[in-house]
Design an enzyme around this catalytic site. Structure first.
Site: not given
Ligand SMILES: *Cc1c(COP(=O)(O)O)cnc(C)c1O
Length: 374
Positions: A35, A133, A266, A314
């Protein structure tokens, strides 16, 4: 023509980290998290590397990411971990992605769509075993399993939960979540016939939580070379250590001498206290090098560390190279990664920013020109 600012990803480091995870996983399958564009390392490139190394499946947040993996030729199961909504179901079925259901409401429609395309679709269920969550509460679990079993074109491929504190090795929370998860999923025996894949462990679960590996593990940050608890994790880790895969470099644009007593940039957030040699670099918050790093960050110029001085803007920042040997326009500047014997890690940058290595990798990796090397 390419930007002077460049993120390079080491394929060799990704392969090394995968093998470290595989050793820790024992016989458990590995689902790499790709992801957030592979935590800033590149969704497709990383998925291809991990697929070659034997990844059993992949995890992304949204359906659109899964579609990109399919377009790139990835054939392994792809779990849509953040959940699905009615509007994304047909695309999901079409691309043969695996939904992670967090409630019962979508079961009927999903089954209907799977039936239309002549498929029997695997679904995974997400349990809220303590993350708080998302997911089914344990008391709703069996009814949802039965709903999936009652759906003609679906079957239960897996059950997962997520650990909220696996990065904290002192916490008793992970053992409690594991127990809730195991107790709840134990009710499956007798209820389902086929194999149902149980998975709980993120990197923290894999590294620090005894008994959490189950059928499959879901490492993310570890595959990219960092510990979930940052620099602390590295200091207590047993070899082989993970290898950071990302490097972020720029080039010196200009070298200039200014006298003592000059305000820089700045708001003049830095004033020289001696005649000062400055290297100007074309890096700023547009590149994910956020303003919070003003007067805090260090970079490597021809080997040694040098401080970033004055407000980050920037697309420009200043580095005080007075104490260094000769610096020329065009010299490589390392903002993240190794140069010679020195190294700036995402944990260093995270400490300067008051955040975690994950956020640093996503920011720098996803906002810059990126390429995979070796
Ligand atoms: C992002 C995620 C992981 C991985 O977590 P890490 O701490 O990066 O290893 C595992 N399971 C779910 C559901 C996640 O969203």
């Amino acid at each position: 023509m390419r930007s002077l600012n460049r993120v390079t990803i080491s394929r060799a480091a990704l392969i090394h980290n995968f093998s470290v995870c595989r050793q820790l996983a024992g016989g458990a399958a590995i689902l790499p998290l790709v992801k957030a564009d592979g935590y800033g390392h590149g969704l497709i490139d990383c998925a291809r590397v991990f697929a070659e190394q034997g990844a059993a499946a992949f995890g992304v947040a949204e359906v659109v990411e899964g579609m990109r993996l399919r377009q790139a030729g990835i054939t392994q199961p792809v779990l849509i971990l953040a959940g699905v909504i009615p509007q994304t179901l047909s695309a999901l079925v079409e691309a043969d992605l695996t939904p992670v259901l967090v409630e019962r409401s979508m079961v009927a429609e999903l089954s209907r769509l799977a039936g239309l395309s002549g498929k029997k679709l695997a679904v995974h269920l997400k349990l809220d075993a303590g993350m708080g969550r998302q997911g089914l509460l344990p008391e709703d679990f069996i009814a949802t399993v039965q709903a999936v079993q009652g759906a003609e074109h679906l079957y239960l491929g897996g059950v997962m939960a997520h650990l909220p504190m696996a990065d904290d090795r002192q916490s008793v929370n992970s053992a409690e979540v594991l127990r809730t998860f195991v107790d709840t999923t134990n009710q499956l025996s007798g209820l389902i016939k086929g194999k149902c894949c149980l998975h709980l462990a993120n990197s923290g679960g894999l590294f620090y939580v005894a008994g959490a590996r189950l059928d499959m593990v879901r490492p993310g940050i570890a595959l990219y070379g960092y510990y979930p608890d940052g620099a602390a994790g590295k200091t207590v880790a047993t070899p082989p250590l993970l290898q950071p895969a990302m490097r972020f470099t720029s080039r010196v644009l200009q070298v200039r001498e200014v006298p003592a007593g000059r305000g820089l940039g700045y708001s003049h957030l830095f004033t020289t206290i001696r005649p000062t040699t400055l290297a100007v670099i074309p890096v700023g918050y547009d590149d994910g090098y956020l303003r919070i790093l003003t007067n805090r960050a260090q970079v490597l110029v021809n080997g040694p560390r040098a401080p970033v001085v004055g407000r980050i803007s920037m697309n420009l920042s200043l580095v005080d190279v007075t104490a260094l040997g000769p610096v020329q326009p065009g010299d490589e500047v390392v903002l993240l990664g190794r140069q010679g014997a020195e190294e700036i890690t995402a944990d260093d940058i995270a400490a300067w920013m008051g955040t975690i290595n994950y956020e640093v990798l996503c920011l720098l990796g996803n906002l810059n020109d990126r390429e995979m090397v070796d």
